[in-house]
Scaffold this motif. Sequence first.
Motif, mmCIF file in Angstrom:
data_model
loop_
_atom_site.group_PDB
_atom_site.id
_atom_site.type_symbol
_atom_site.label_atom_id
_atom_site.label_comp_id
_atom_site.label_asym_id
_atom_site.label_seq_id
_atom_site.Cartn_x
_atom_site.Cartn_y
_atom_site.Cartn_z
ATOM 1 N N ARG A 82 0.843 -1.195 0.000
ATOM 2 C CA ARG A 82 0.000 0.000 0.000
ATOM 3 C C ARG A 82 0.888 1.259 0.000
ATOM 4 O O ARG A 82 0.580 2.260 -0.630
ATOM 5 N N ILE A 83 2.015 1.167 0.708
ATOM 6 C CA ILE A 83 2.943 2.293 0.787
ATOM 7 C C ILE A 83 3.813 2.376 -0.466
ATOM 8 O O ILE A 83 3.905 3.427 -1.112
ATOM 9 N N SER A 84 4.423 1.246 -0.834
ATOM 10 C CA SER A 84 5.388 1.306 -1.940
ATOM 11 C C SER A 84 4.702 1.592 -3.274
ATOM 12 O O SER A 84 5.339 2.116 -4.186
ATOM 13 N N ARG B 126 11.995 12.737 4.331
ATOM 14 C CA ARG B 126 11.212 13.691 3.540
ATOM 15 C C ARG B 126 10.367 12.952 2.487
ATOM 16 O O ARG B 126 9.160 13.142 2.404
ATOM 17 N N VAL B 127 11.032 12.099 1.727
ATOM 18 C CA VAL B 127 10.322 11.354 0.673
ATOM 19 C C VAL B 127 9.303 10.398 1.304
ATOM 20 O O VAL B 127 8.180 10.267 0.835
ATOM 21 N N GLY B 128 9.704 9.768 2.409
ATOM 22 C CA GLY B 128 8.837 8.801 3.077
ATOM 23 C C GLY B 128 7.561 9.442 3.600
ATOM 24 O O GLY B 128 6.475 8.858 3.495
ATOM 25 N N ILE B 129 7.669 10.638 4.141
ATOM 26 C CA ILE B 129 6.475 11.326 4.655
ATOM 27 C C ILE B 129 5.503 11.608 3.516
ATOM 28 O O ILE B 129 4.284 11.414 3.651
ATOM 29 N N GLY B 130 6.028 12.007 2.372
ATOM 30 C CA GLY B 130 5.177 12.235 1.200
ATOM 31 C C GLY B 130 4.471 10.956 0.779
ATOM 32 O O GLY B 130 3.270 10.960 0.488
ATOM 33 N N ILE B 131 5.224 9.864 0.774
ATOM 34 C CA ILE B 131 4.650 8.575 0.361
ATOM 35 C C ILE B 131 3.533 8.158 1.312
ATOM 36 O O ILE B 131 2.458 7.738 0.899
ATOM 37 N N MET B 132 3.792 8.290 2.620
ATOM 38 C CA MET B 132 2.779 7.799 3.562
ATOM 39 C C MET B 132 1.524 8.665 3.526
ATOM 40 O O MET B 132 0.412 8.160 3.692
ATOM 41 N N ALA B 133 1.700 9.956 3.278
ATOM 42 C CA ALA B 133 0.513 10.824 3.165
ATOM 43 C C ALA B 133 -0.325 10.412 1.955
ATOM 44 O O ALA B 133 -1.544 10.306 2.046
ATOM 45 N N GLN B 134 0.356 10.140 0.841
ATOM 46 C CA GLN B 134 -0.376 9.717 -0.360
ATOM 47 C C GLN B 134 -1.099 8.394 -0.150
ATOM 48 O O GLN B 134 -2.138 8.140 -0.745
ATOM 49 N N ALA B 135 -0.518 7.536 0.698
ATOM 50 C CA ALA B 135 -1.131 6.220 0.947
ATOM 51 C C ALA B 135 -2.257 6.304 1.983
ATOM 52 O O ALA B 135 -2.856 5.285 2.325
#
Length: 519
Positions: free
Chosen positions: A93-95, A220-229
């Motif tokens: 779901r995240i990746s 930074r990138v991870g926070i963006g990814i988790m918000a999108q998920a």
Amino acid sequence: MRPSLLSPWLRLGAMLPAWCAWLVLAVPSPVLAQQVEPEISEQLPEMGTAAQSTLSVEDEYNFGRMIMRQLRDSGRMIDDPELNEYLQSLGLRISSQAHDGNRRFNFFVMNDPVINAFALPGGFIGVHSGLLLETHNESELAGVLAHEVAHVTQRHIARSIQNQSRASLVSTAAMLAAILLGAVGGGGSNATMGAISAAQGLAAQSQINFTRENEYEADRVGIGIMAQAGFDPSGMPAFFDTMQRRTQLGPDQVPELLRTHPVTSSRIAESKARAAQYPVVEAHDTLSYALMKERLRVLSTPAGQDARDYYASVITNVPDASVAQIYGQALAAIQAGDPAAAIPTLEKLRAEQPELLQFHTALGQAQLAAGDVKGALDTLEKARTLAPRNVPVTVRYAEALMRANRAKRAHEVLLDLFNNVPPSQEQIRQTAIAANAAGDVADAYSYMAEYHLMSADLPLAINQLELALSVPNLTVVQRQRFAARLTELRSALPKERARLEKSDDKSQGDRPNAASYAW
Ligand SMILES: [Zn+2]
């Protein structure tokens, strides 16, 4: 060892007291690598050399498989179908929000109380049991996974190894596995311990090639990814807070390797500010998160301890106990060798929430452990009508079929499943065992070829296919399928073989004789 709850092919390693840190993969320099026994050199597939400026995604994947093999061989990987399915679906779901081409991510749990997670080259992401149990909600866990996914998509590790020679990559794979396993401390071979102390010396020299910038970028990138998920981005800084508190409890126990990249106050502050830029999300934990946390708690209970003691202490008033705690308590009973005590509880949970397949499979496991093979088959057949190709349901059903001496049927259902869903390496092995027990020996060899291929062991994979082809009375379809696969694998072999013939490789003598290779 409590085989009643654990899959029979699972071994669990010893547990040791916890210290904490967030380990980022350290890549040793070629100078150091020469000091390390290249234990897995004979299995290394053809990979990028120093002449190439970048590692391809495939090279990275092969490199990751080398390390995975060592981790798997350590017996500390938890290969539990229910837990794997949960972590893999959360991870995907995240990746899937990382938009990293066709890369397939693999998420797995290591039985290790140290609060830690790590990303390997090739999209392999490991989470320690200690970390998962320390999370307070699903967004915190999602934050950790998103950070690790970002290390992979930003190619932090690939970039740090791309200029190494082939020989040093071999040693690097062995080194990384040793560091990851050595992080548990205590046990391990002399070679492993040597590698750890070498790695620590290396850290002291500040030669480890991971950087503060990489960590900030992954946050930074991870926070963006988790918000999108759809997760709450503040889950990441929240978990940093937890880790920082834990680190402060016993700084003397944090080894040099980990002190070089602490979770600093500025890193926490930056991730908080970053998370605050996203709209507030009302993220709700799934019940699966709570259930799998309890499942892991039971599975990772050290040998000699009784998980029932934990539940006796936390569940003081049964009407107030959470569903997850009741489920955990039932699993603890199975693990302690009292499955009969778990059966009424699990029947009740299943009746109340039949849509939760975890209750069906746990009930099936309890019945099987209690010797009620027919009851287990009934339970799991019913579950299959709800979810025909669910992996845990089918794997548990196949286990019950094996106990009922219906290996042929077990082979059929597993084959049908894995023709539709990519299997894990252990699931391939389980299918091979079922095929072998059913007398489908050639198929069993061909599955073992795929099993070894997943460990990047091309020679052994080829050997198994040769054995498959030597079985009498193959069907035309089997012969064509095995021969085509063999041709494919042999075409990948020449460079590997040339290298093996050149080197005076003593480890060849240690390789199991394929004819007597036991699985
Ligand atoms: Zn990191």
